[in-house]
Design an enzyme around this catalytic site. Structure first.
Site, PDB file in Angstrom:
ATOM      1  N   GLY A   1      -4.283 -20.378   6.320  1.00 57.02           N
ATOM      2  CA  GLY A   1      -5.068 -19.713   5.283  1.00 57.02           C
ATOM      3  C   GLY A   1      -6.080 -18.701   5.784  1.00 57.02           C
ATOM      4  O   GLY A   1      -7.154 -18.565   5.196  1.00 57.02           O
ATOM      5  N   SER A   2      -5.734 -17.943   6.830  1.00 57.69           N
ATOM      6  CA  SER A   2      -6.719 -16.937   7.269  1.00 57.69           C
ATOM      7  C   SER A   2      -6.790 -15.773   6.278  1.00 57.69           C
ATOM      8  O   SER A   2      -7.878 -15.232   6.043  1.00 57.69           O
ATOM      9  CB  SER A   2      -6.421 -16.463   8.691  1.00 57.69           C
ATOM     10  N   ASN A   3      -5.656 -15.380   5.697  1.00 54.65           N
ATOM     11  CA  ASN A   3      -5.725 -14.343   4.652  1.00 54.65           C
ATOM     12  C   ASN A   3      -6.479 -14.860   3.434  1.00 54.65           C
ATOM     13  O   ASN A   3      -7.249 -14.122   2.812  1.00 54.65           O
ATOM     14  CB  ASN A   3      -4.318 -13.887   4.260  1.00 54.65           C
TER      15      ASN A   3
ATOM     16  N   LEU B   1      10.562 -18.113  -4.092  1.00 55.26           N
ATOM     17  CA  LEU B   1      10.363 -18.356  -5.518  1.00 55.26           C
ATOM     18  C   LEU B   1      11.593 -17.909  -6.303  1.00 55.26           C
ATOM     19  O   LEU B   1      12.218 -16.892  -5.983  1.00 55.26           O
ATOM     20  CB  LEU B   1       9.121 -17.597  -5.988  1.00 55.26           C
TER      21      LEU B   1
ATOM     22  N   HIS C   1       2.867  -9.220   3.745  1.00 55.96           N
ATOM     23  CA  HIS C   1       3.977  -9.383   4.687  1.00 55.96           C
ATOM     24  C   HIS C   1       3.592  -8.720   6.008  1.00 55.96           C
ATOM     25  O   HIS C   1       3.105  -7.577   6.008  1.00 55.96           O
ATOM     26  CB  HIS C   1       5.232  -8.716   4.115  1.00 55.96           C
TER      27      HIS C   1
ATOM     28  N   GLU D   1      -4.175  -7.307   8.267  1.00 55.44           N
ATOM     29  CA  GLU D   1      -3.891  -8.023   7.011  1.00 55.44           C
ATOM     30  C   GLU D   1      -5.200  -8.393   6.319  1.00 55.44           C
ATOM     31  O   GLU D   1      -5.337  -8.254   5.102  1.00 55.44           O
ATOM     32  CB  GLU D   1      -3.087  -9.294   7.293  1.00 55.44           C
TER      33      GLU D   1
ATOM     34  N   ARG E   1      14.163 -26.625  -7.573  1.00 52.15           N
ATOM     35  CA  ARG E   1      13.122 -25.619  -7.326  1.00 52.15           C
ATOM     36  C   ARG E   1      12.402 -25.226  -8.613  1.00 52.15           C
ATOM     37  O   ARG E   1      11.215 -24.944  -8.612  1.00 52.15           O
ATOM     38  CB  ARG E   1      13.736 -24.373  -6.666  1.00 52.15           C
TER      39      ARG E   1
END
Ligand code: GRF
Length: 207
Positions: free
Chosen positions: A12-14, A94, A110, A175, A66
């Site tokens: 979770g750095s972004n 997804l 990305h 990012e 899913r």
């Protein structure tokens, strides 16, 4: 003020970069939820420490179904009255059902200059291809993986001394700069998909 959710699977750095940016009073989105498909995602503890609401929808509980997993995601997003969804290292593909439901309100980061190097292991592949320029992309999510309309990109030179780790670290720093800028643009309504449901395909010139 838009209510944004961040979907994570890992460190979770972004996510941290988005939470930090959203602390600025003038930022046009509030991070209202961090949602993980993995109960052990390190980013969850970090979000909680920052006072952000968290939720876990463990995909393993849904087996191969899913859509059932995604209906549970959707329920959690609706419960928190989410307007915009940011994928940030969310490692589940997804289905078209979920993507269409959130199309125009669902963005991803990305670690490559799309349309180059879709998919995984982007830094290794950029080095193997001899790329001289590499970078990161924030884009709207459409049913086809890593193919949606681009919101923002940033690039950097690949150095002769780079290995995958050094390149990944420099791209990650990029990012962290562009994801908050891209979310802000979407939250302000400055960037939209022209033709939701068609993946933002450009209109053919008529003249
Ligand atoms: C980032 O490189 C992002 O571009 C990719 O997954 C990684 C997630 O890292 N989609 P983090 O969890 O945000 O640190």
């Amino acid at each position: 003020m838009k209510r944004a959710a961040i979907l994570i699977s890992g460190r979770g750095s972004n996510m941290g970069a988005l939470i930090g940016a959203a602390r600025e009073p003038s930022y046009p989105a509030a991070i209202a939820l961090v949602l993980s498909n993995r109960p052990d995602a390190a980013g969850l503890a970090r979000a909680r420490a920052d006072g952000i609401a968290t939720a876990v929808v463990d995909h393993t509980a849904f087996g191969k179904d899913r859509e059932a997993f995604e209906r549970a995601l959707d329920t959690s997003l609706e419960r928190h009255r989410i307007d915009l969804v940011c994928l940030a290292g969310f490692m589940r593909l997804l289905t078209p059902w979920f993507v269409r439901r959130w199309e125009g309100r669902l963005i991803n980061i990305h670690p490559a200059l799309l349309p180059q190097f879709k998919g995984l292991h982007t830094h290794e592949r950029a080095l193997a291809a001899g790329a001289k320029v590499h970078g990161a992309t924030v884009h709207f999510v459409v049913p086809e993986m890593d193919a949606g309309p681009i919101i923002l990109q940033a690039s950097l030179p690949v150095l002769a001394t780079d290995d995958a780790n050094s390149l990944a670290a420099r791209v990650l720093a990029l990012e962290h700069r562009i994801y908050p800028l891209a979310l802000a643009r979407v939250a302000r309504g400055e960037v939209t998909i022209d033709h939701p449901g068609q993946g933002g395909a450009p209109v053919a010139p008529t003249g």
